[in-house]
Design an enzyme around this catalytic site. Structure first.
Site, PDB file in Angstrom:
ATOM      1  N   GLU A 169       0.798  -1.244   0.000  1.00 56.21           N
ATOM      2  CA  GLU A 169       0.000   0.000   0.000  1.00 56.21           C
ATOM      3  C   GLU A 169       0.825   1.286   0.000  1.00 56.21           C
ATOM      4  OE1 GLU A 169      -2.648  -0.428   3.348  1.00 56.21           O
ATOM      5  OE2 GLU A 169      -3.674  -2.147   2.468  1.00 56.21           O
ATOM      6  N   GLU A 283      -6.222 -10.733  -1.305  1.00 56.38           N
ATOM      7  CA  GLU A 283      -6.997 -10.552  -0.067  1.00 56.38           C
ATOM      8  C   GLU A 283      -8.494 -10.477  -0.376  1.00 56.38           C
ATOM      9  OE1 GLU A 283      -5.545  -7.284   2.336  1.00 56.38           O
ATOM     10  OE2 GLU A 283      -3.460  -7.723   1.861  1.00 56.38           O
TER      11      GLU A 283
HETATM   12  C1  XIL Z   1      -6.246  -6.460   8.452  1.00 58.70           C
HETATM   13  C2  XIL Z   1      -6.555  -7.650   9.360  1.00 58.70           C
HETATM   14  O1  XIL Z   1      -7.467  -8.488   8.716  1.00 58.70           O
HETATM   15  C3  XIL Z   1      -7.108  -7.162  10.676  1.00 58.70           C
HETATM   16  O2  XIL Z   1      -7.268  -8.258  11.588  1.00 58.70           O
HETATM   17  C4  XIL Z   1      -6.195  -6.104  11.293  1.00 58.70           C
HETATM   18  O3  XIL Z   1      -6.796  -5.592  12.453  1.00 58.70           O
HETATM   19  C5  XIL Z   1      -5.948  -4.981  10.301  1.00 58.70           C
HETATM   20  O4  XIL Z   1      -5.416  -5.514   9.101  1.00 58.70           O
HETATM   21  N1  XIL Z   1      -5.072  -4.757   3.798  1.00 58.70           N
HETATM   22  C6  XIL Z   1      -4.034  -5.549   4.243  1.00 58.70           C
HETATM   23  C7  XIL Z   1      -4.233  -6.450   5.412  1.00 58.70           C
HETATM   24  O5  XIL Z   1      -2.979  -5.589   3.586  1.00 58.70           O
HETATM   25  O6  XIL Z   1      -3.066  -6.631   6.147  1.00 58.70           O
HETATM   26  C8  XIL Z   1      -5.337  -5.950   6.302  1.00 58.70           C
HETATM   27  O7  XIL Z   1      -5.571  -6.925   7.317  1.00 58.70           O
HETATM   28  C9  XIL Z   1      -6.580  -5.674   5.505  1.00 58.70           C
HETATM   29  C10 XIL Z   1      -6.326  -4.597   4.477  1.00 58.70           C
END
Ligand code: XIL
Length: 374
Positions: A169, A283
């Protein structure tokens, strides 16, 4: 119970075919999974493997240790896993000198025991940094801190990882910089070359892992996604032109039910392919927050969103892996950060609150099956 019955059923079907093989033409020797079978030959990983790509999910490693049903679901469905949180700076490194590798090690061991691949997530991100970072990281030590962290973490699992999200990101065009880079702590402390420094350190620490730039907000057909896609494409081109060791781009694919996905996404994937990069959907989940409470309606729009998006993305041969961010609605981050205004639990993943396959499961599998084998 169901699982065991399905398993036995599949075994009998195969045995039955084998028994009469001498009377039948050869093509019947390949067992065809009955449509209601959702494990074994009917699992997401089996359907993905048949089309030459990987399916897996993010894992809550704490839950994995104490919830056998959750562990079984992951074993049955996934051939690649990623820690939802355990390998991030904050959870991994509670003080500048202390590493808690227990959960990360446990996930890698689980994957190896079950012959799954593992993705690492992540080595450099602006979020989930430990509390000490704001106090102890300075312009004087940040370069070394980043390099040494990557050497230690990626080095620990060297040779055992499928891929690492090296930088997560890094683009946020609304921060107003000409290069589109997010005004993150790493940018402030190291400067814009923190990205290539991170990739160089990762390649040195683990020459075998695919090194990934991972990003969100680049999926939709709206102006914000278009602008961000353009900036990410420029970043990827710049990294490639400078011979930075970058192997793949991760499209997070946190989707919203009802949104349109299409030509912009496909153009981005094609551009990545043109640079010689692999593409992973890293994701995936589908937020139903803009839809009424009615469960049948939500299940329909979520399944349509999974199917539509995967039909598009999987049409490009550069896409080699699909991971959902979780696997069962029992455990999704969307009930926290992406929560519905009415606070009802999201119905966003391939398995529901009772770990039964959802409409989205079947929509995903159908899209998997339509993938052309290249
Ligand atoms: C999220 C997790 O799912 C949560 O449990 C945590 O509190 C915050 O992060 N993008 C990403 C992930 O790259 O690492 C994130 O994961 C969701 C958004």
């Amino acid at each position: 119970m169901k699982t065991r019955r399905e398993f036995l059923g599949a075994g009998l079907a195969v045995a039955g075919l084998a028994g009469c093989a001498k009377h039948l033409p050869l093509r019947t020797a390949t067992p065809v999974a009955p449509p209601d079978l959702t494990t074994g030959a009917g699992s997401l990983k089996a359907h993905a493997a048949a089309r030459g790509f990987l399916y897996g999910c993010a894992v809550d490693v704490g839950l994995l240790a104490k919830d056998e049903a959750y562990a079984r679901l992951i074993r049955e469905q996934a051939n690649i896993v990623v820690a939802e949180n355990a390998m991030k700076w904050g959870p991994l490194r509670p003080t500048i000198d202390t590493f808690h590798f227990e959960e990360a090690d446990a996930l890698v061991a689980f994957a190896e025991q079950n012959r799954m691949k593992v993705r690492g997530h992540n080595l450099c991100w602006h979020r989930q940094l430990p509390a000490w970072f704001a106090v102890e990281a300075t312009t004087a030590n940040a370069r070394e801190l980043l390099a040494a962290h990557i050497a230690q973490v990626a080095g620990r699992y060297a040779g055992r990882m499928h891929s690492w999200d090296v930088v997560n990101e890094a683009i946020l065009t609304t921060d107003g910089r000409a290069d589109g880079l997010r005004d993150s702590p790493w940018l402030k402390l190291v400067g814009p070359d923190y990205i290539e420094r991170a990739f160089q350190a990762a390649r040195t620490a683990d020459p075998q892992a695919l090194l990934v730039y991972n990003e969100y907000g680049i999926e939709a057909e709206d102006a914000a996604s278009e602008t961000k896609r353009a900036a990410v494409t420029v970043l990827l081109r710049r990294l490639k032109a400078r011979h930075v060791p970058l192997d793949a781009v991760g499209i997070q694919a946190h989707l919203t039910a009802g949104r349109k996905y299409g030509a912009g996404l496909m153009g981005f994937i094609a551009a990545a392919r043109g640079m010689g990069l692999q593409v992973m959907l890293t994701e995936m989940d589908v937020n139903d927050r803009e839809w009424p409470a009615d469960e049948a309606i939500r299940d329909g729009v979520v399944a349509d969103c999974y199917g539509g998006f995967l039909d598009l993305a999987l049409a490009d041969p550069a896409v080699r892996a699909v991971l959902t961010w979780g696997i069962t609605d029992r455990r999704t981050w969307l009930n926290g950060e992406g929560a519905r205004p009415d606070k009802l639990p999201e119905r966003c993943l391939p398995f529901d609150q009772k770990d039964a396959p959802t409409k989205a499961f079947f929509a995903m599998r159908k899209s998997f099956d339509q993938r052309r084998i290249s």
